[in-house]
Design a protein around this motif. Sequence first.
Motif, short mmCIF file in Angstrom:
data_model
loop_
_atom_site.label_atom_id
_atom_site.label_comp_id
_atom_site.label_asym_id
_atom_site.label_seq_id
_atom_site.Cartn_x
_atom_site.Cartn_y
_atom_site.Cartn_z
N LEU A 183 0.83 -1.21 0.00
CA LEU A 183 0.00 0.00 0.00
C LEU A 183 0.87 1.26 0.00
N PHE A 184 2.02 1.18 0.62
CA PHE A 184 2.95 2.32 0.64
C PHE A 184 3.37 2.72 -0.77
N ILE A 185 3.48 1.75 -1.66
CA ILE A 185 4.02 2.01 -3.00
C ILE A 185 3.14 2.92 -3.84
N PRO A 186 1.84 2.60 -4.06
CA PRO A 186 1.04 3.51 -4.89
C PRO A 186 0.85 4.88 -4.26
N VAL A 187 0.73 4.92 -2.93
CA VAL A 187 0.58 6.21 -2.25
C VAL A 187 1.82 7.07 -2.48
N SER A 188 3.00 6.48 -2.31
CA SER A 188 4.25 7.23 -2.47
C SER A 188 4.49 7.61 -3.93
N VAL A 189 4.16 6.72 -4.85
CA VAL A 189 4.31 7.04 -6.27
C VAL A 189 3.43 8.24 -6.62
N GLY A 190 2.20 8.24 -6.12
CA GLY A 190 1.29 9.35 -6.36
C GLY A 190 1.83 10.66 -5.80
N ILE A 191 2.35 10.61 -4.57
CA ILE A 191 2.92 11.81 -3.94
C ILE A 191 4.10 12.33 -4.74
#
Length: 275
Positions: free
Chosen positions: A197-205
């Motif tokens: 879950l950290f990955i798509p959130v961080s990619v978006g940020i």
Amino acid sequence: MIDELIYLLKFILLGFVQGFTEPLPVSSSGHIVIIKDLFNVFTPGLSFEIIVHFGSLIAIIIIYRKDLLDLISDSLKYLMSRDEQYKNSFLFSIYLLLATFITGVIGLAIEQYISEELTKPFFAGVALLVTGFFIWVIRNLHGQKADKDLSIKDAIIIGLAQSVALIPGISRSGATVVAAMLLGMKRETALRFSFLLFIPVSVGINILSFNDIINDEHFMPNLIPYTVAFLTSLLATYYALKVFIHVMIKGKLIIFSIYCFVVGTTVVFYYLPLH
């Protein structure tokens, strides 16, 4: 020369603190707020935070690369063939995207308030105590839910939990793992969901923040310290996540709970006279 070396060392320290605490349930943002205040470190603009978080993102992708590639591959196969053997991976991916969407919407709504009102070390100390309490609550839980047993409700609750972690001192990994464990997930499943879950959130940020780096007049003058901090963050996150996975599987989460209590209590009492 000495001043330049000290300046560089401060960025190395921040990169290490950010990277090492990012995957651990002890709140990287809370630690950064406290360290910046204690060492009187000022990082102009937003580029530094974006870059060190990007280092953590790369490290987490490296560790979970096989899980990530399998999810993408199986989800695409399910969409093309509707083969039931790929359905669980497809649903797992949907739940990750749903939790990401919830975090993004709530994050946009409350980010300004948090940045204006809750970024003082005292509040970070209080939030660390909250983090420590909830980690203590789940320290001995043994869930039964595997990847195939997850539901839309689980994704929504974990997405909401991750939104709370925007508050410095509330750990992102801690909030999502706590929520997952309280929902009855196995430790392995809780870990996978939390860090995937950290990955798509961080990619978006990082995508949304790209213009901030381009327009940041402080970026090029600080290119060397930012680069060193990025590499430090990447390496620190990689090894810290390995440690967290080991501790989590062994059921020794109380270590992080005690740490949060000790640091949180120290910070609260240290800054109490100022409030």
